[in-house]
Motif scaffolding. Structure first.
Motif, PDB file in Angstrom:
ATOM      1  N   GLN A 132      -9.566  -6.583  -7.946  1.00  0.00           N
ATOM      2  CA  GLN A 132      -8.116  -6.746  -7.872  1.00  0.00           C
ATOM      3  C   GLN A 132      -7.430  -5.797  -8.861  1.00  0.00           C
ATOM      4  O   GLN A 132      -6.499  -5.069  -8.505  1.00  0.00           O
ATOM      5  N   TYR A 133      -7.960  -5.777 -10.084  1.00  0.00           N
ATOM      6  CA  TYR A 133      -7.371  -4.909 -11.102  1.00  0.00           C
ATOM      7  C   TYR A 133      -7.423  -3.444 -10.685  1.00  0.00           C
ATOM      8  O   TYR A 133      -6.419  -2.727 -10.743  1.00  0.00           O
ATOM      9  N   ILE A 136      -5.209  -2.537  -7.524  1.00  0.00           N
ATOM     10  CA  ILE A 136      -3.795  -2.375  -7.863  1.00  0.00           C
ATOM     11  C   ILE A 136      -3.598  -1.108  -8.689  1.00  0.00           C
ATOM     12  O   ILE A 136      -2.706  -0.303  -8.409  1.00  0.00           O
ATOM     13  N   ALA A 153       0.998  -0.114  -3.630  1.00  0.00           N
ATOM     14  CA  ALA A 153       0.775  -1.290  -4.481  1.00  0.00           C
ATOM     15  C   ALA A 153       1.457  -2.530  -3.916  1.00  0.00           C
ATOM     16  O   ALA A 153       1.144  -3.658  -4.302  1.00  0.00           O
ATOM     17  N   ARG A 154       2.419  -2.346  -2.993  1.00  0.00           N
ATOM     18  CA  ARG A 154       3.074  -3.508  -2.386  1.00  0.00           C
ATOM     19  C   ARG A 154       2.103  -4.312  -1.515  1.00  0.00           C
ATOM     20  O   ARG A 154       2.369  -5.461  -1.204  1.00  0.00           O
ATOM     21  N   PHE A 156      -0.549  -5.459  -2.463  1.00  0.00           N
ATOM     22  CA  PHE A 156      -1.260  -6.436  -3.279  1.00  0.00           C
ATOM     23  C   PHE A 156      -0.309  -7.339  -4.054  1.00  0.00           C
ATOM     24  O   PHE A 156      -0.644  -7.843  -5.108  1.00  0.00           O
ATOM     25  N   LEU A 157       0.917  -7.521  -3.543  1.00  0.00           N
ATOM     26  CA  LEU A 157       1.871  -8.351  -4.273  1.00  0.00           C
ATOM     27  C   LEU A 157       1.444  -9.817  -4.241  1.00  0.00           C
ATOM     28  O   LEU A 157       1.418 -10.490  -5.258  1.00  0.00           O
ATOM     29  N   THR A 158       1.114 -10.293  -3.055  1.00  0.00           N
ATOM     30  CA  THR A 158       0.687 -11.691  -2.943  1.00  0.00           C
ATOM     31  C   THR A 158      -0.498 -11.755  -1.974  1.00  0.00           C
ATOM     32  O   THR A 158      -0.735 -10.813  -1.222  1.00  0.00           O
ATOM     33  N   LEU A 229      -4.310 -13.003  -6.466  1.00  0.00           N
ATOM     34  CA  LEU A 229      -3.190 -12.101  -6.711  1.00  0.00           C
ATOM     35  C   LEU A 229      -2.021 -12.771  -7.439  1.00  0.00           C
ATOM     36  O   LEU A 229      -1.061 -12.111  -7.805  1.00  0.00           O
ATOM     37  N   ASP A 230      -2.124 -14.084  -7.648  1.00  0.00           N
ATOM     38  CA  ASP A 230      -1.048 -14.767  -8.372  1.00  0.00           C
ATOM     39  C   ASP A 230      -1.193 -14.623  -9.881  1.00  0.00           C
ATOM     40  O   ASP A 230      -0.269 -14.933 -10.631  1.00  0.00           O
ATOM     41  N   THR A 231      -2.358 -14.215 -10.313  1.00  0.00           N
ATOM     42  CA  THR A 231      -2.538 -14.032 -11.756  1.00  0.00           C
ATOM     43  C   THR A 231      -3.141 -12.657 -12.026  1.00  0.00           C
ATOM     44  O   THR A 231      -3.705 -12.028 -11.138  1.00  0.00           O
ATOM     45  N   ILE A 232      -2.999 -12.247 -13.275  1.00  0.00           N
ATOM     46  CA  ILE A 232      -3.578 -10.963 -13.665  1.00  0.00           C
ATOM     47  C   ILE A 232      -4.775 -11.279 -14.557  1.00  0.00           C
ATOM     48  O   ILE A 232      -4.662 -12.107 -15.454  1.00  0.00           O
ATOM     49  N   PRO A 233      -5.940 -10.682 -14.292  1.00  0.00           N
ATOM     50  CA  PRO A 233      -7.092 -10.999 -15.150  1.00  0.00           C
ATOM     51  C   PRO A 233      -6.831 -10.494 -16.563  1.00  0.00           C
ATOM     52  O   PRO A 233      -6.414  -9.342 -16.743  1.00  0.00           O
ATOM     53  N   ALA A 234      -7.027 -11.367 -17.575  1.00  0.00           N
ATOM     54  CA  ALA A 234      -6.722 -10.944 -18.934  1.00  0.00           C
ATOM     55  C   ALA A 234      -7.706  -9.873 -19.393  1.00  0.00           C
ATOM     56  O   ALA A 234      -7.328  -8.906 -20.041  1.00  0.00           O
TER      57      ALA A 234
END
Ligand code: HEM
Lengths: 511, 167
Positions: A132-133, A136, A153-154, A156-158, A229-234
């Motif tokens: 995912q990272y 994007i 990049a749109r 991968f918005l949701t 896609l609702d969160t960003i991996p820290a």
């Protein structure tokens, strides 16, 4: 460079030294990638929900089959980056990338980028948080270029923006698209290299595979959490071999990233011309002395010679033609020409194919001169090349030294000639070691001519005990000195045919 | 014959080789975003209003035209730029004028922008203008949002229903 190679040489011996097989090792790693990739792909599901879970299944439930294959697929790809960079660095350090050899260097760069794209696209397929990272991040990179109107990049918005066709597309790119270009790219890369070494020796191949299997068992490749896609991996456990550009893209502007990518590529691609390499003049054909045998075409390491139909009234069908832009001026062709024999009475000696700056005629003159200067009781002549251990230091009244551009330039008849002239007891051949010839095959060709495995072969009347081959690189300088001393002592004790030596003194011609 | 020292030597080299391969294949870990941060993505694809007035043709004007070109209303091709503002707890975090795509600026307006914000609750206001012919904002929205660490809030625009979407 030679020190590092020396270390490898001590552990692997000259036959298996991995430094001599970096290109071949890369091809071999690609084979492992291909086989393990097919295995994994059979079990892979190209859908949003199936992608990650099918790989989890392989790693957890099929740990000893698909799990190992998956790890092998990852690690062989990673290892290929190590071998590619080592290969590149070595060709650079050995100055085998300039002049006519620009071609392999230049075509190596696109191959490098294709490999990078192959690796990056592979990581997309896992569809974990790292995928995912990078999906994007790579879309954002692409969006900087004026290609798409709607930002990529749109996509991968949701999670709703994604669909299974996306995975089919990426799988197609990774499994078929890029590999086809890569195979084609490697083919182009090797186009001007005749008899390229694309297989490492068996010992090295087995060792490499075993090492990678051990790594796959001890430290199996795993995925991150499933993409969301609702969160960003820290934080992600990035594969730094392939994904190193993305952290940079987080802190630099996209313009700077592209400038770096293109800047490095262009810099590497034009490197062979900075500075331009001054190469001695290329081989020249003397059609009246060429009998069209094709040996030079066969021996040329850079496919620079073509046999074409003869138009003149010579009894021979074909004549050699040199493609100047492929010729590296190694002189191997002159050494392979049956007309290059010093026994011919002709003066100046003209052969079928020759080097303007290092002719066979000059080689005969040099041989005559250095032989005349010998005065010790036991005398020998050393033929070596300019790309291996230094030879000048051995030049003395008992040892004559001739340094050629490549020992492949030495016609075997010169060995016979030197011995028959009567004032040497032995001929010592040195130069680049096996599989590490600066001009790729010259050393092998001479060894084979001496062993009657290649034409024009050394005449069988030559006392083989008086011919010694000891190949030595810069790191073998000491050993070379020892080998010369040893051969000298051997010759001192080897007297059975001194009488024959006197008898044959007069024989000058065997044309 | 392969010597014991060679076996050791080879093991060392193979060991280093797989250690380097294994290590760099997944380490060191890379921190994508600080652990207490969240991300706001502002991205839309919206076709704005034409940049000039549409002209209604009189029947006389239409008559003069070839039959296949008799359009009762003729509008200019060029579209207005989008103007967009995003406010978080009263602080402007994004303010941008977006030109329509295409050489003649007659396509949709696209943008994509990311802003990192500390996790927490916020009052979010968005305003957008999509015509240069009218005054003031054509679309506005206000929300109270709760952003946990690592959350992504997407601010998009649904052109069909003419409203902002927050996902
Ligand atoms: C996938 C990547 C690559 C593979 C599989 C590969 C493979 C090979 C092989 C098998 C050879 C022939 C060796 C021989 O038989 O003498 C070769 C030669 C060469 N490669 Fe590569 N290579 C790759 C990438 C690169 C890159 C990135 C560069 C440099 C930018 C490069 C530069 C060269 C040069 C200069 C030669 C010619 C050496 C000579 O003239 O003797 N290669 N490569």
């Amino acid at each position: 460079m030679s020190t590092i190679e020396g270390w490898f040489g001590r552990a692997f011996g000259k036959e298996l030294n991995p430094m001599y097989y970096l290109g071949a090792l890369t091809v071999y790693l690609f084979y492992i990638v291909l086989v393990s990739g097919i295995y994994v792909f059979v079990l892979y599901e190209s859908s949003i929900f199936g992608a990650w879970s099918s790989l989890e299944y392989m790693s957890n439930e099929l740990r000893w089959s698909a799990g190992i294959m998956r790890s092998l697929h990852r690690y062989a790809s990673d290892a290929a980056i190590i071998t590619i960079f080592a290969h590149m660095f070595r060709e650079f350090m050995r100055d085998r990338f300039r002049g006519v050899r620009w071609y392999s260097w230049f075509t190596g760069i696109p191959v490098l980028w294709m490999t990078a794209l192959l690796g990056i696209s592979g990581y997309w397929l896992v569809w974990d948080t790292m995928a995912q990272y990078i999906a994007i991040a790579s879309s954002e990179m692409m969006d900087w270029l004026p290609i798409f109107t709607e930002p990529m990049a749109r996509n991968f918005l949701t999670s709703e923006d994604m669909n299974d066709r996306f995975f089919t597309l990426i799988a197609f790119i990774h499994v078929i698209g890029i590999p086809i270009f890569l195979v084609f790219g490697v083919w182009i890369h090797l186009f001007r290299i005749s008899r390229s070494t694309i297989n490492p020796p068996r010992g090295l191949a087995i060792g490499t595979l075993l090492a990678l299997v051990v790594l796959s068992i001890v430290y199996p490749a795993v995925s991150h959490e499933q993409a969301n896609l609702d969160t960003i991996p820290a934080s992600v456990n990035l594969d730094w071999f392939y994904l190193n550009i993305f952290p940079l893209a987080d802190s630099w502007s996209m313009g700077a990233i592209w400038a770096l990518v293109w800047g490095v590529s262009v810099f590497l691609m034009i490197l062979p011309w900075f500075p331009i390499k001054k190469q001695p003049p290329v081989a020249v054909v003397f059609p009246e002395e060429c009998n069209g045998c094709g040996q030079c075409e066969d021996d040329c390491p850079y496919s620079a010679i073509e046999m074409v139909k003869r138009e003149d009234d010579s009894p021979y069908d074909e004549v050699a033609v040199v493609q100047a832009d492929h010729c590296v001026s190694c002189g191997i062709c002159a050494g392979s020409c049956p007309s290059s024999t010093p026994f011919r009475k002709m003066d100046p000696l003209v052969t079928g194919i020759d080097m303007p700056d290092d002719s066979i005629h000059a080689l005969r003159n040099d041989t005559n001169t250095v032989l005349e200067n010998l005065s010790e009781d036991t005398r020998m002549i050393v033929y070596g090349c300019a790309h291996a251990a230094n030879l000048d230091q051995y030049n003395n009244s008992g040892t004559a030294v001739i340094t050629l551009p490549c020992t492949g330039m030495l016609p075997a008849s010169f060995i016979d000639y030197s011995l028959r002239r009567g004032n040497v007891d032995g001929v010592f051949i040195t130069g680049c070691v096996d599989n590490n010839c600066h001009f790729r095959h010259g050393n092998n060709w001479l060894d084979e001519r001496i062993d009657h495995e290649r034409k024009p072969a050394l005449r069988s009347r030559v006392d083989r005990n008086r011919v010694h081959i000891f190949r030595a690189e810069t790191s073998d300088q000491k050993k070379l000195g020892g080998a010369l001393d040893e051969f000298r002592s051997y010759l001192e004790g080897y007297k059975p045919d001194t009488v024959e030596k006197e008898e044959t003194k007069e024989v000058e011609n065997h044309d | 014959m392969i010597k014991a020292t060679q076996i050791i030597g080879q093991s060392v080299f193979y060991g280093l080789f797989i250690a380097a391969t294994g290590y760099l294949s997944a380490s060191p870990a890379y921190q994508v975003i600080e652990p207490d941060m969240a991300l706001v993505k502002i991205s839309m694809a919206h076709t704005s209003k034409p940049a000039g007035k549409c002209i209604t043709q009189t029947p006389e004007q239409l008559e003069k035209l070839p039959p296949n070109m008799r359009l009762p209303v003729v509008c200019p091709r060029e579209r207005s730029p989008l103007y967009l503002e995003v406010e978080l707890d009263g602080k402007m975090i994004y303010q941008e004028s977006i030109l329509p795509a295409g050489i003649n600026h007659d396509s949709a307006c696209y943008n994509y922008h990311k802003i990192k914000v500390p996790a927490g609750s916020y009052n979010l206001k968005t305003r957008m203008r999509d015509s240069i012919l009218t005054e003031g904002f054509d679309y506005t929205a206000e929300r109270n949002v709760e952003l946990a660490a690592s959350d992504i809030l997407v601010i998009d625009f649904d052109s069909k229903h003419q409203e902002f979407i927050f996902e």
